[in-house]
Design a protein around this motif. Structure first.
Motif, mmCIF file in Angstrom:
data_model
loop_
_atom_site.group_PDB
_atom_site.id
_atom_site.type_symbol
_atom_site.label_atom_id
_atom_site.label_comp_id
_atom_site.label_asym_id
_atom_site.label_seq_id
_atom_site.Cartn_x
_atom_site.Cartn_y
_atom_site.Cartn_z
ATOM 1 N N THR A 1 38.958 -5.884 61.598
ATOM 2 C CA THR A 1 38.145 -5.394 60.472
ATOM 3 C C THR A 1 36.466 -5.282 60.903
ATOM 4 O O THR A 1 35.755 -5.041 60.075
ATOM 5 C CB THR A 1 38.602 -6.340 59.283
ATOM 6 N N VAL A 2 36.274 -6.768 61.549
ATOM 7 C CA VAL A 2 34.783 -6.962 61.657
ATOM 8 C C VAL A 2 34.690 -5.924 63.134
ATOM 9 O O VAL A 2 33.187 -5.547 63.016
ATOM 10 C CB VAL A 2 34.489 -8.447 62.793
ATOM 11 N N LEU A 3 35.026 -5.245 63.951
ATOM 12 C CA LEU A 3 35.227 -3.619 65.329
ATOM 13 C C LEU A 3 34.345 -2.785 63.855
ATOM 14 O O LEU A 3 33.723 -1.829 64.889
ATOM 15 C CB LEU A 3 35.954 -4.161 65.890
ATOM 16 N N ALA A 4 35.846 -2.624 63.018
ATOM 17 C CA ALA A 4 35.569 -1.402 61.977
ATOM 18 C C ALA A 4 34.457 -1.707 61.398
ATOM 19 O O ALA A 4 33.443 -0.098 61.415
ATOM 20 C CB ALA A 4 36.685 -0.854 61.776
ATOM 21 N N ALA A 5 34.184 -2.250 61.318
ATOM 22 C CA ALA A 5 32.981 -2.689 59.884
ATOM 23 C C ALA A 5 31.621 -2.377 61.256
ATOM 24 O O ALA A 5 30.683 -1.342 60.843
ATOM 25 C CB ALA A 5 32.585 -3.966 59.110
ATOM 26 N N SER A 6 31.308 -2.540 62.290
ATOM 27 C CA SER A 6 30.312 -2.137 62.857
ATOM 28 C C SER A 6 30.577 -1.102 63.068
ATOM 29 O O SER A 6 29.364 -0.621 63.666
ATOM 30 C CB SER A 6 30.563 -3.209 64.317
ATOM 31 N N LEU A 7 31.603 -0.675 64.050
ATOM 32 C CA LEU A 7 31.559 1.077 63.969
ATOM 33 C C LEU A 7 30.909 1.683 63.346
ATOM 34 O O LEU A 7 30.565 2.437 63.151
ATOM 35 C CB LEU A 7 32.741 1.142 64.350
ATOM 36 N N ILE A 8 31.020 1.467 61.877
ATOM 37 C CA ILE A 8 30.408 2.218 60.536
ATOM 38 C C ILE A 8 28.838 2.523 61.368
ATOM 39 O O ILE A 8 28.125 3.005 61.249
ATOM 40 C CB ILE A 8 30.868 1.527 59.014
ATOM 41 N N MET A 9 28.575 1.101 60.860
ATOM 42 C CA MET A 9 26.619 0.808 61.434
ATOM 43 C C MET A 9 26.642 1.265 62.620
ATOM 44 O O MET A 9 25.513 1.807 62.168
ATOM 45 C CB MET A 9 26.162 -0.778 60.752
ATOM 46 N N MET A 10 27.311 1.725 64.062
ATOM 47 C CA MET A 10 26.675 2.353 64.806
ATOM 48 C C MET A 10 26.660 3.701 64.315
ATOM 49 O O MET A 10 26.170 4.609 64.918
ATOM 50 C CB MET A 10 27.969 1.982 65.732
ATOM 51 N N THR A 11 27.772 4.553 63.490
ATOM 52 C CA THR A 11 27.616 6.021 63.636
ATOM 53 C C THR A 11 26.641 6.072 62.371
ATOM 54 O O THR A 11 26.051 6.959 62.699
ATOM 55 C CB THR A 11 28.839 5.935 63.241
ATOM 56 N N LEU A 12 26.714 5.443 61.447
ATOM 57 C CA LEU A 12 25.639 5.974 60.905
ATOM 58 C C LEU A 12 23.837 5.801 61.333
ATOM 59 O O LEU A 12 23.148 6.771 60.727
ATOM 60 C CB LEU A 12 25.344 4.965 59.906
#
Length: 462
Positions: free
Chosen positions: A439-450
């Motif tokens: 969950t933490v990694l996926a949330a980081s992925l959202i920020m990285m993508t944006l």
């Protein structure tokens, strides 16, 4: 799209699908191999690590070789290597020999994956996102049927059968590829009369060796970190050797004229760097679920291989269905919307894993698999399209190889994550902890993508 290009994509698709097919089947075989060879979670993980370490090394090498010596030759040779390794693996007298044949199989599949996308990029010039979506369907389809096929084969004919099932796909791909992949013209320079020393320098053998040493020793060190966080002196030393090898590798790649991984090129094309970093994180998330759910079903819920394979069909089928839709969407709207939606879906799927318990209904297990499957379909097309957009055509072979190395590094990290969280025994508590980390990694992925999309918009405005 003409008939020849359709058959060319079928030839390439049948070849590159061997990689996810064997990856998905081995995920069902893990519990069985533990029983047969009396191994713990860490030891049996090397059946996964060995395959992906070899792939991570072979992908850029084969991409470079394809640019120099011809993509058709590399693709056909890879099929022969897979044929031989698949015939020999069932004869393995020990787990160590099985690892050896998995490594050979990995090199063979790497030869096809490294050049398959490049072959389509060069020879299919219309609606490339749609063409890539067709290849993604082969990859997703293999992932879809792999767990089910593996479960049935292991249940009735034991683990050796998951290697023999490769043979008909290899033969079909070889026949179609021989007839449809165009022969390359004369090479610009003659590489056939090179000395062994010049060959080693051309493929950057010192860089390959340093990269392999760094990867293996760092893995050995990190795997010693179990759930209690203890480290042995031996593994601390291995970690030190790995760090030294990694630093030496970076320095070597910056100086050598023919680098294994062209770090200076990434500095000139920062978008390529972002695509590969993001792709590595995406695959860490996806394969943590891919390898974690079968173990949860078999060792926590006590389901057999067939039932596990049936449930795992959800993951691949959703990828299979979403891939062509992603191709049309990306052709029309670009990669940004698809990659943002994919990152959000991975976050939701990770949260669903956290709330699972030992008695959750099957639908609660199917939902995160479906969400991750849809996300994987979006990523399979979106990330590849983003890579092609950011890569000069003259180095597309090398870029494709490095791109797939990022995939395998993500896979290695996922297996490493499972090994560290679980320790010696797969447990339900460890599985919930894994869900929190995802969950933490996926949330980081959202920020990285944006963040990457904002950079892209700023660049386009200049």
């Amino acid at each position: 799209m003409n008939v020849r290009n359709i058959w060319l994509m079928i030839a390439v698709g049948l070849g590159i699908m061997l990689n996810p097919l064997n990856s998905s089947m081995i995920s069902i075989a893990i519990a069985r191999l533990q029983q047969v060879y009396l191994l713990d979670v860490t030891a049996v993980s090397w059946i996964i690590f060995s395959f992906y370490i070899a792939s991570a090394v072979a992908q850029p090498v084969m991409g470079k070789c394809s640019d120099l010596f011809g993509r058709r030759k590399i693709f056909l040779t890879g099929l022969v290597v897979v044929f031989v390794s698949s015939m020999l693996a069932p004869l393995s007298p020990s787990f160590s020999w099985l690892i050896v044949f998995r490594i050979i199989q990995s090199v063979g599949t790497s030869m096809m994956v490294a050049v398959g996308m490049a072959i389509v990029k060069i020879h299919v010039t219309e609606k490339q996102a749609a063409a890539l979506s067709v290849l993604a369907m082969f990859l997703s389809g293999a992932a879809a049927v792999g767990p089910f096929i593996g479960g049935v084969l292991i249940h009735w004919w034991d683990w050796p059968s998951i290697f023999l099932v490769n043979i008909p796909f290899v033969i079909a791909s070889f026949i179609f590829a021989w007839k449809t992949i165009p022969k390359e013209g004369a090479l610009k320079s003659n590489h056939g009369d090179m000395s062994i020393r010049k060959w080693f320098l051309l493929i950057d053998a010192p860089g390959i060796l340093l990269f392999t040493i760094a990867l293996v020793t760092l893995l050995m060190s990190l795997l010693s970190v179990n759930s209690t966080g203890h480290l042995s002196t031996w593994h601390l030393m291995a970690g030190g050797v790995g760090l030294i090898a990694l630093v030496t590798f970076i320095r070597h790649e910056l100086k050598t004229p023919s680098p294994f991984i062209p770090l200076r090129v990434f500095a000139k094309h920062p978008e390529m760097t972002w695509v590969n970093v993001q792709f590595m994180l995406v695959n860490t998330l996806f394969y943590a679920l891919f390898f974690g759910i079968p173990s949860y079903l078999q060792q926590v819920r006590h389901l057999n291989e067939v039932h596990t394979g049936i449930i795992m069909l959800t993951l691949g089928l959703c990828s299979l269905i979403s891939s062509p839709l992603a191709g049309r969407w990306i052709d029309r709207s670009g990669t940004r919307p698809a990659l943002i939606v994919s990152a959000v879906l991975m976050t939701l799927g990770s949260i669903m894993i956290v709330v699972l318990d030992k008695a959750s209904p099957v639908v609660n297990i199917i939902l995160p698999l479906a969400v991750f499957g849809i996300s994987n379909g979006l990523n399979s097309v979106g990330m590849q399209a983003a890579l092609f957009k950011s890569t000069p055509e003259e180095m597309i072979g090398v870029a494709s190889g490095i791109f797939n190395t990022s995939r395998y590094l993500g896979t290695i990290l996922s297996s490493l994550l499972i090994g560290i969280v679980m320790g010696d025994t797969f447990s339900f508590r460890g599985f919930q902890t894994l869900g929190i980390i995802l969950t933490v990694l996926a949330a980081s992925l959202i920020m990285m993508t944006l963040r990457r999309q904002r950079i892209d918009k700023g660049t386009e405005c200049l």
